[in-house]
Design an enzyme around this catalytic site. Structure first.
Site, PDB file in Angstrom:
ATOM      1  N   ARG A  17       0.837  -1.243  -0.098  1.00 36.48           N
ATOM      2  CA  ARG A  17      -0.100  -0.007  -0.021  1.00 36.48           C
ATOM      3  C   ARG A  17       0.886   1.404   0.024  1.00 36.48           C
ATOM      4  O   ARG A  17       1.026   1.929  -0.898  1.00 36.48           O
ATOM      5  CB  ARG A  17      -0.866  -0.151   1.109  1.00 36.48           C
ATOM      6  CG  ARG A  17      -2.202   0.898   1.108  1.00 36.48           C
ATOM      7  CD  ARG A  17      -1.704   2.366   1.539  1.00 36.48           C
ATOM      8  NE  ARG A  17      -1.228   2.291   2.976  1.00 36.48           N
ATOM      9  CZ  ARG A  17      -0.750   3.517   3.343  1.00 36.48           C
ATOM     10  NH1 ARG A  17      -0.639   4.630   2.677  1.00 36.48           N
ATOM     11  NH2 ARG A  17      -0.246   3.454   4.763  1.00 36.48           N
ATOM     12  N   ASP A  18       1.294   1.622   1.167  1.00 39.80           N
ATOM     13  CA  ASP A  18       2.143   2.615   1.388  1.00 39.80           C
ATOM     14  C   ASP A  18       3.479   2.842   0.375  1.00 39.80           C
ATOM     15  O   ASP A  18       3.824   3.798  -0.302  1.00 39.80           O
ATOM     16  CB  ASP A  18       2.759   2.707   2.614  1.00 39.80           C
ATOM     17  CG  ASP A  18       3.501   4.262   2.945  1.00 39.80           C
ATOM     18  OD1 ASP A  18       3.161   5.147   2.245  1.00 39.80           O
ATOM     19  OD2 ASP A  18       4.210   4.307   3.973  1.00 39.80           O
ATOM     20  N   HIS A 209       6.278   4.563  12.297  1.00 39.79           N
ATOM     21  CA  HIS A 209       6.477   4.696  10.897  1.00 39.79           C
ATOM     22  C   HIS A 209       7.312   5.534  10.528  1.00 39.79           C
ATOM     23  O   HIS A 209       7.109   6.810  10.720  1.00 39.79           O
ATOM     24  CB  HIS A 209       4.941   4.999  10.551  1.00 39.79           C
ATOM     25  CG  HIS A 209       4.915   4.843   9.037  1.00 39.79           C
ATOM     26  ND1 HIS A 209       3.685   3.866   8.258  1.00 39.79           N
ATOM     27  CD2 HIS A 209       5.183   5.520   7.795  1.00 39.79           C
ATOM     28  CE1 HIS A 209       3.916   4.143   6.962  1.00 39.79           C
ATOM     29  NE2 HIS A 209       4.781   5.052   6.620  1.00 39.79           N
ATOM     30  N   HIS A 211      10.427   6.952   8.180  1.00 35.55           N
ATOM     31  CA  HIS A 211      11.219   6.996   6.697  1.00 35.55           C
ATOM     32  C   HIS A 211      12.665   7.186   6.643  1.00 35.55           C
ATOM     33  O   HIS A 211      13.122   8.079   7.821  1.00 35.55           O
ATOM     34  CB  HIS A 211      10.401   7.997   5.843  1.00 35.55           C
ATOM     35  CG  HIS A 211       9.184   7.574   5.081  1.00 35.55           C
ATOM     36  ND1 HIS A 211       8.753   7.805   3.866  1.00 35.55           N
ATOM     37  CD2 HIS A 211       8.033   7.443   6.052  1.00 35.55           C
ATOM     38  CE1 HIS A 211       7.534   7.454   3.916  1.00 35.55           C
ATOM     39  NE2 HIS A 211       7.002   7.025   5.026  1.00 35.55           N
ATOM     40  N   CYS A 242       7.433   9.890  -0.558  1.00 33.05           N
ATOM     41  CA  CYS A 242       6.208  10.784  -0.214  1.00 33.05           C
ATOM     42  C   CYS A 242       6.182  11.823  -1.291  1.00 33.05           C
ATOM     43  O   CYS A 242       7.133  12.553  -1.345  1.00 33.05           O
ATOM     44  CB  CYS A 242       6.448  11.374   1.187  1.00 33.05           C
ATOM     45  SG  CYS A 242       4.990  12.528   1.415  1.00 33.05           S
ATOM     46  N   ASN A 251      10.252   4.109   3.122  1.00 33.31           N
ATOM     47  CA  ASN A 251       9.950   3.633   4.468  1.00 33.31           C
ATOM     48  C   ASN A 251      11.140   3.058   4.983  1.00 33.31           C
ATOM     49  O   ASN A 251      12.115   2.332   4.309  1.00 33.31           O
ATOM     50  CB  ASN A 251       8.609   2.743   4.373  1.00 33.31           C
ATOM     51  CG  ASN A 251       7.320   3.606   4.220  1.00 33.31           C
ATOM     52  OD1 ASN A 251       7.020   3.848   5.002  1.00 33.31           O
ATOM     53  ND2 ASN A 251       6.891   3.281   2.918  1.00 33.31           N
TER      54      ASN A 251
END
Ligand code: MG
Length: 314
Positions: A17-18, A209, A211, A242, A251
């Site tokens: 997903r991300d 979470h 990065h 992002c 990530n």
């Protein structure tokens, strides 16, 4: 290792997903499904597989229904989906996700630029979504992004993050994922952030979470573990980025989190070579080498940590 959660660390794999939503190339649906199935077999227990957003907004995830409907459901693995609103929830529920995730930011400007509404309106939208997910008996995760820095507003007040995290909890969110979306945080800031958040939200309900934009992600994971956080978001091969934060790299890489945890004596149950092998085809389609250092080690010479529980590479 002095974590409160020794032996019970949860990894939430967010690459499908991300990771993919921030990659410019689109991965074919069949490849995604095979990849998610391989990730499931690597020993990961929680995988966020897609997002039920409008396909014109995120074309990389336009196949959300098909992916969720067709993946193999490995027993013991929870397959989550992000939903931006009630329509997204209704689409998702048809295909039986095991968990639902919502998203907002700690920065008003980031929220307006990213999802087109402010923080207040996003919380108002959550109410019916949470009710629907609760009626379906699903656990709910709330993503709070830009918890340390915002590309528009600069440094974010940790007190404000704590307030929003508590608000998430009070409206029925089970787990709050604190995201350093642009990857500017350092361990000192993570400690300061958690100083505030744990006063309002039990540490057992906090996920982190990170990065790796400034190379701090794994150090920030360690800082969080030292504070008793036991839920870590990560993305295999460090996929992601992002689009609203120029230069933001991916990530924190799942394989590097696994290596860190195993080295700390926290068993993950993840087979490292199987995890790395799962994404090889996806890497080719995305046309990028893996971001993580560990993924660049030749597979035949990957070091298996002493006391390891992984299998020999095949
Ligand atoms: Mg992310």
């Amino acid at each position: 290792m002095n974590t409160k959660a020794d032996g019970e660390i949860s990894i939430v794999e967010v690459a499908p997903r991300d990771g993919l939503q921030n990659e410019p190339r689109i991965v074919p649906t069949d490849v995604k499904i095979a990849w998610i199935n391989a990730l499931s077999r690597s020993g990961l227990k929680r995988i966020e597989v897609t997002s039920f957003v409008r396909s014109d907004r995120i074309p990389q995830l336009a196949d959300a229904e098909t992916v969720l409907a067709r993946i193999d459901r490995t027993p013991g693995v929870a397959y989550g989906a992000l939903v931006p609103n009630l329509q997204g929830l209704e689409r998702a529920l048809i295909h039986r996700p095991d968990a639902i995730a919502l998203f907002t930011a700690a920065s008003e400007t980031f929220n307006l630029r990213n999802i087109g509404v402010g923080i207040e309106e996003s919380f108002a939208r959550f109410v019916p979504v949470i009710r629907g997910a609760q009626e379906a008996g699903l656990p709910i995760r709330g993503y709070l992004s830009t918890v340390i820095g915002c590309p528009y507003e600069g440094v974010v007040d940790p007190g404000k993050v704590a307030e929003l995290a508590e608000r998430f909890m009070l409206i029925g969110v089970d787990e709050i994922s604190l995201g350093d979306t642009i990857g500017v945080g350092t361990p000192a800031q993570v400690h300061r952030l958690l100083d505030h958040v744990v006063q309002r939200v039990p540490v057992t309900r906090i996920a982190v979470h990170f990065h790796d934009t400034y190379g701090q992600a794994l150090a920030n994971v360690l800082a969080s573990l030292e504070r008793g956080v036991h839920i870590i978001d990560s993305s295999v091969n460090g996929l992601g980025g992002c689009p609203f934060a120029p230069g933001a790299s991916g990530n924190v890489a799942t394989e590097e989190v696994v290596y860190l945890l195993e080295g700390l004596g926290c068993p993950t149950g993840v087979n490292l070579p199987a995890l790395l092998a799962a994404g090889a085809h996806v890497d080719r389609i995305l046309g990028r080498p893996p971001v993580s250092r560990l993924a660049r080690v030749p597979r035949e010479s990957i070091w298996l940590h002493p006391g390891e529980i992984w299998n020999t590479p095949t």
